[in-house]
Design a protein around this motif. Structure first.
Motif, mmCIF file in Angstrom:
data_model
loop_
_atom_site.group_PDB
_atom_site.id
_atom_site.type_symbol
_atom_site.label_atom_id
_atom_site.label_comp_id
_atom_site.label_asym_id
_atom_site.label_seq_id
_atom_site.Cartn_x
_atom_site.Cartn_y
_atom_site.Cartn_z
ATOM 1 N N MET A 1 -13.383 41.514 4.560
ATOM 2 C CA MET A 1 -13.031 42.396 3.440
ATOM 3 C C MET A 1 -14.285 43.030 2.873
ATOM 4 S SD MET A 1 -10.189 40.294 1.289
ATOM 5 C CE MET A 1 -8.909 39.412 2.104
ATOM 6 N N GLU A 7 -12.182 50.005 -2.003
ATOM 7 C CA GLU A 7 -11.462 49.104 -1.103
ATOM 8 C C GLU A 7 -11.086 47.808 -1.803
ATOM 9 O OE1 GLU A 7 -13.087 48.492 2.817
ATOM 10 O OE2 GLU A 7 -13.988 50.465 2.718
ATOM 11 N N SER A 11 -7.270 46.374 -2.167
ATOM 12 C CA SER A 11 -6.896 45.045 -1.705
ATOM 13 C C SER A 11 -6.449 44.185 -2.877
ATOM 14 C CB SER A 11 -8.074 44.386 -1.019
ATOM 15 O OG SER A 11 -8.522 45.212 0.001
ATOM 16 N N GLN A 14 -2.998 44.929 -3.755
ATOM 17 C CA GLN A 14 -2.095 44.335 -2.762
ATOM 18 C C GLN A 14 -1.891 42.841 -3.039
ATOM 19 O OE1 GLN A 14 -3.461 45.024 1.226
ATOM 20 N NE2 GLN A 14 -1.833 43.760 2.105
#
Lengths: 168, 140
Positions: A1, A7, A11, A14
Motif C-alpha cells: 500500500m 491513495e 484506501s 474503502q
C-alpha cells in the motif's frame, strides 16, 4: 500500500466502508448504547488514519482495528456508567410473532451481556457474535488462548443462567 | 436453555443490521476529521522540510564559523616567575690531553740515490726555490 495522501485516502475510505459496521456493532455489544459506540468507532478509524494502513495483510488490519476499538470500549466502560440502554435493532424475520419473540430474547441477551465482567463480555462478543477465532480474540485482548476459552466458557454459563432466570 | 441455545442466540445478533443513521454519523465524522488531519499534514509537510533544511544550514554555518584557522598562532601564556634563579657561568669543558701512541707510520721520503760527482766536473750549479731541487750543469 502506498503512502501518498490521495491513495491513502482512497484506501482508507474503502477500509472505512468495509469495517465500519463490524466495529460499530462490536462497540455497541460491549458498551450497550449507540452514542458511545459511535464515538468509539469514530476514534478507532481516526486512529487508523493517523497510524496509516501499512499492514501485512487484511487480517492484521482487522485485528488491529478490533484491538483499538475494544480497548477504547474497555476504557470507556471503566470510566463511565454501567451498561444500561437496551438495543433497538431492526429484525428481518418473517412472522410478526416470531419477530416479537426473537426481539425479546435478543433484548434479554443484551441485558445479560451487560451483566458480564468486562473482559468476559469483550471475549464473548468477539468470539461468538463477531466470529473471530480464539487466537484472534487472544491477540485483540492481549491474553492467551487458554484464557479466552475460559472466559468464553464462563460467559456462556453465566448467560445461560441469566437467561433462564437463575441467580448467579 | 442449553449452551447451544445461548450460542445460537449470540450468533443471531451477528446478522442484525446496524442503524443507518449511526453508520452515517460515524462515516461523516470520520471523513471530516480525517480530511482535516490530512489538510494539516499537507500544510505541515513542506514546513517540516524547510525546518530541516534551515537547521542543517545553521549547523553547517556554526561549524564553519567555529572552525579554527589553519595557521593560527598558538596563544602565548605569560608565566610570571616568582623565583629568580641566579645565572651561573658554566665553565668551559676541561680539555684533557690524551697522549696517544703514534701508530701511523710517517710516509718515508724517497731519496734519490746520490750520484757521486767530482767538484771539477760541475760547471754551473743552480739552486732553485725548492731546496731539494738543484740544477747542475756538468761539463766534460
Amino acid at each position: 500500500m502506498s503512502d501518498s495522501p490521495t491513495e491513502l485516502a482512497d484506501s482508507f475510505e474503502q477500509i472505512l466502508r468495509e469495517r465500519e459496521t463490524e466495529i460499530l456493532r462490536t462497540a455497541f455489544r460491549i458498551l450497550g448504547n449507540w452514542a458511545d459506540a459511535e464515538d468509539v468507532a469514530q476514534e478507532s478509524f481516526l486512529r487508523l488514519h493517523r497510524h496509516g494502513i501499512d499492514f501485512v495483510n487484511d487480517a492484521a488490519l482487522r485485528s488491529w482495528l478490533y484491538r483499538v476499538a475494544v480497548n477504547l470500549c474497555l476504557d470507556r466502560v471503566r470510566m463511565s456508567k454501567p451498561f444500561e440502554e437496551l438495543p433497538e435493532l431492526e429484525s428481518a424475520s418473517a412472522s410478526v410473532e416470531a419477530v416479537i419473540v426473537l426481539d425479546e430474547r435478543k433484548r434479554a441477551m443484551m441485558t445479560a451481556l451487560g451483566k458480564l465482567a468486562l473482559r468476559e463480555r469483550a471475549a464473548i462478543v468477539l468470539r461468538e457474535i463477531e466470529g473471530l477465532s480464539t487466537a484472534e480474540v487472544a491477540a485483540v485482548l492481549g491474553s492467551s488462548e487458554v484464557t479466552v476459552r475460559s472466559q468464553v466458557a464462563k460467559a456462556i454459563r453465566k448467560l445461560r443462567g441469566l437467561l433462564s432466570g437463575e441467580r448467579l | 436453555m442449553t449452551d447451544e441455545d445461548v450460542r445460537s442466540l449470540l450468533h443471531s445478533l451477528r446478522d442484525e443490521p446496524v442503524p443507518a443513521d449511526s453508520l452515517a454519523r460515524v462515516r461523516l465524522a470520520v471523513a471530516e476529521r480525517s480530511e482535516a488531519a490530512t489538510d494539516l499534514k499537507r500544510f505541515v509537510m513542506p514546513w517540516k522540510f524547510v525546518g530541516l533544511f534551515a537547521s542543517v544550514a545553521l549547523a553547517i554555518f556554526i561549524v564553519v564559523l567555529l572552525r579554527p584557522a589553519k595557521h593560527a598562532a598558538r596563544p602565548t601564556v605569560k608565566v610570571r616567575s616568582e623565583v629568580v634563579v641566579a645565572a651561573k657561568e658554566v665553565p668551559p669543558p676541561a680539555v684533557v690531553k690524551v697522549e696517544r701512541p703514534n701508530t701511523v707510520a710517517k710516509p718515508r721520503r724517497q731519496v734519490a740515490p746520490e750520484t757521486k760527482l767530482n767538484a771539477q766536473d760541475i760547471v754551473v750549479r743552480i739552486e732553485t726555490a725548492d731546496p731539494d731541487v738543484v740544477i747542475l750543469l756538468i761539463g766534460d
